[in-house]
Design an enzyme around this catalytic site. Structure first.
Site, PDB file in Angstrom:
ATOM      1  N   GLY A 159       4.836 -12.227   7.723  1.00  0.00           N
ATOM      2  CA  GLY A 159       5.591 -10.988   7.700  1.00  0.00           C
ATOM      3  C   GLY A 159       6.080 -10.673   9.101  1.00  0.00           C
TER       4      GLY A 159
ATOM      5  N   GLY B  47     -11.446  13.838  13.691  1.00  0.00           N
ATOM      6  CA  GLY B  47     -11.332  14.946  12.751  1.00  0.00           C
ATOM      7  C   GLY B  47     -11.597  14.510  11.323  1.00  0.00           C
TER       8      GLY B  47
ATOM      9  CG  HIS C 184      38.100  -7.349  20.231  1.00  0.00           C
ATOM     10  ND1 HIS C 184      37.447  -8.343  19.536  1.00  0.00           N
ATOM     11  CD2 HIS C 184      38.865  -7.967  21.171  1.00  0.00           C
ATOM     12  CE1 HIS C 184      37.821  -9.517  20.022  1.00  0.00           C
ATOM     13  NE2 HIS C 184      38.674  -9.320  21.021  1.00  0.00           N
TER      14      HIS C 184
ATOM     15  N   GLY D   9      -1.516  -8.157   6.557  1.00  0.00           N
ATOM     16  CA  GLY D   9      -1.334  -6.799   6.052  1.00  0.00           C
ATOM     17  C   GLY D   9      -2.296  -5.798   6.662  1.00  0.00           C
TER      18      GLY D   9
ATOM     19  CD  GLU E 259       3.560 -15.366   3.681  1.00  0.00           C
ATOM     20  OE1 GLU E 259       3.226 -14.913   2.564  1.00  0.00           O
ATOM     21  OE2 GLU E 259       3.333 -14.782   4.761  1.00  0.00           O
TER      22      GLU E 259
END
Length: 472
Positions: free
Chosen positions: A187, A120, A451, A276, A208
């Site tokens: 990430g 579309g 608990h 990313g 990184e």
């Protein structure tokens, strides 16, 4: 089908895109009595369901089971020559994704949403051109919601080819774990795939560019995850810059500079690029319709109700920017549909969007990090409860990590919560709800937690932020 001179349209609202933001918007619009259509060229459910969130989590479930079996001796369980095979786990992940994709189709049908197959694009004036198998047709609506999602980013030195240099999509379809893999980007996506492949025997190296893994998380969370990964034999280089990649017949040579500026070179079987994502805002007809995009990042510009600058055109999910998260997109889809229907009263609270990483240990957070809270000048108190103090975590043999609560002393507001450890991604919802209801740290404690459960650590974290933890 098309509109006519009387102003009648084929639908009240057309949604372009069948991912989490899109199909939810279409369903909500139909619930509000609007005649809705959802245009999707691929499989319903979008990236998240088909090649993202869902199949990745299926593989992570398999990886966690492998890790637990390796530690089964403490439970009196032993194996002779235990073998692991990524192939069946990959097939299982596809079966899960396929089942849920069919489920989205069922939901659209159940709610009376027309599923229009094809690509579309906006044609202006409420018209949407749908292209399929070389043919084109036009459908019309009073309002159009664009929900075209995003795709993995390629870098000049890291061109994705899905052969030797994978995107997250390519990494999902491998039936064999390679001997070696470099993951570029630490990430959520990078750390999750590092977890999966390491569990199946691959020698994994993570690179990184920023100073720590999971750089959007609290520094304590990043440190805990890095320590856990290194303990598993995963090599991690932070503050490192990839300088070049060279693809050969039998592998990839990766050259990078480490944090001290020293040049390093790794020769591995494959590389995963997890640096990313970029929005799918090309070939959607935005220019023809006059819809503005942000200058630097190419996302569609929207207001708090998800309106674009063009009346009758809205945008939700990844293509509209912000956090590129499925749950954020779903909430935006609801907001847009309700405003289209004229009953919109709410907007998305972007300050209360939870972040989740499903590696082992799991990581989840909501609100401010400790550093952000201090930079804002807040008078804060920190409560940090380790899982080693929780009976249920110890009984399960999973006590890595903590629950960390950041409290603003002025009103005892929980301005941030960070969890590393068992079922962190489930437990964070309690903090999301508490922040939504403006609960104080005292109120979290006063709500009785059963608990022995992992949820007790939530209350203990709140108590810690009040300076009166009971079990540490």
């Amino acid at each position: 089908m098309a509109g006519n001179a009387t102003g009648k349209t084929d639908f009240d609202v057309i949604v372009i895109g069948g991912g989490p933001g899109g199909y939810v918007a279409a369903i909500r619009a139909a619930q509000l009595g609007l005649e809705a259509a959802c245009v999707e060229a691929g499989r319903l459910g979008g990236v998240c369901l088909n090649v993202g969130c869902i199949p990745t989590k299926a593989l992570l479930s398999s990886a966690l089971l492998v890790s637990e079996l390796n530690e089964a001796g403490g439970h009196g369980i032993s194996f002779d020559g235990m073998k692991v095979d990524l192939g069946p786990a990959q097939a299982r992940s596809r079966a899960v994704a396929n089942r849920l994709s069919k489920g989205v189709g069922f939901l659209l049908k159940k709610n009376g949403v027309a599923h229009v197959e094809g690509h579309g694009r906006l044609a202006g004036g409420g018209a949407v051109e749908v292209e399929r198998d070389g043919g084109k047709r036009t459908i019309t609506a009073r309002d159009v919601i664009v929900a075209t999602g995003s795709r993995p980013r390629s870098l000049p030195v890291l061109q994705i080819d899905e052969e030797r240099i994978w995107s997250s999509t390519g990494a999902l379809f491998r039936k064999e774990a390679p001997e070696s893999l470099v993951v570029v980007g630490a990430g959520a996506v990078g750390m999750e795939f590092a977890d999966i492949y390491a569990a199946y025997g691959t020698r994994v190296t993570v690179i990184e560019a920023l100073e720590r893994v999971l750089p959007l998380e609290d520094e304590d969370s990043s440190r805990a995850v890095a320590q856990a990964f290194r303990k598993r034999g995963i090599d991690i280089f932070t503050s490192a810059r990839v300088e070049s990649t060279s693809v050969g017949d039998d592998g990839v040579a990766v050259s990078f500079a480490d944090k001290r500026g020293r040049s390093r070179r790794l020769e591995v079987d494959y590389v995963l690029s997890a640096v990313g994502r970029v929005p799918n805002t090309e070939d959607v007809g935005l220019e023809a319709a006059g819809v503005k995009r942000t200058e630097r990042s190419n996302f569609i510009a929207v207001d708090e109700a998800m309106r674009t600058n063009v009346p009758g055109i809205w945008a939700v999910g990844d293509c509209a920017g912000g956090q590129l998260l499925a749950h954020k997109g779903m909430h935006e889809g609801v907001v847009a549909a309700e405003h289209v229907a004229g009953v919109g009263r709410h907007t998305v609270d972007y300050g209360n969007v939870p972040n989740c990483t499903y590696c082992h240990p799991e990581v989840a957070s909501v609100g401010l990090t400790e550093k952000q809270a201090r930079e804002k000048g807040l008078d804060i108190e920190i409560g940090k409860f380790p899982w080693t103090g929780n009976g249920r975590a110890l009984a399960a043999g999973d006590s890595t990590g903590f629950v960390k609560v950041i409290r603003d002393r002025r009103y005892s507001e929980v301005v941030g919560a960070h969890i590393v450890g068992p079922h962190a991604t489930e437990l964070v919802a309690e903090f999301v709800m508490a922040r939504h209801l403006e609960s104080t740290a005292e109120e979290i404690d006063l709500a009785m937690h059963p608990h022995p459960t992992l949820s007790e650590a939530v209350a203990e974290g709140a108590l810690g932020a009040l300076g009166r933890a009971l079990h540490i």
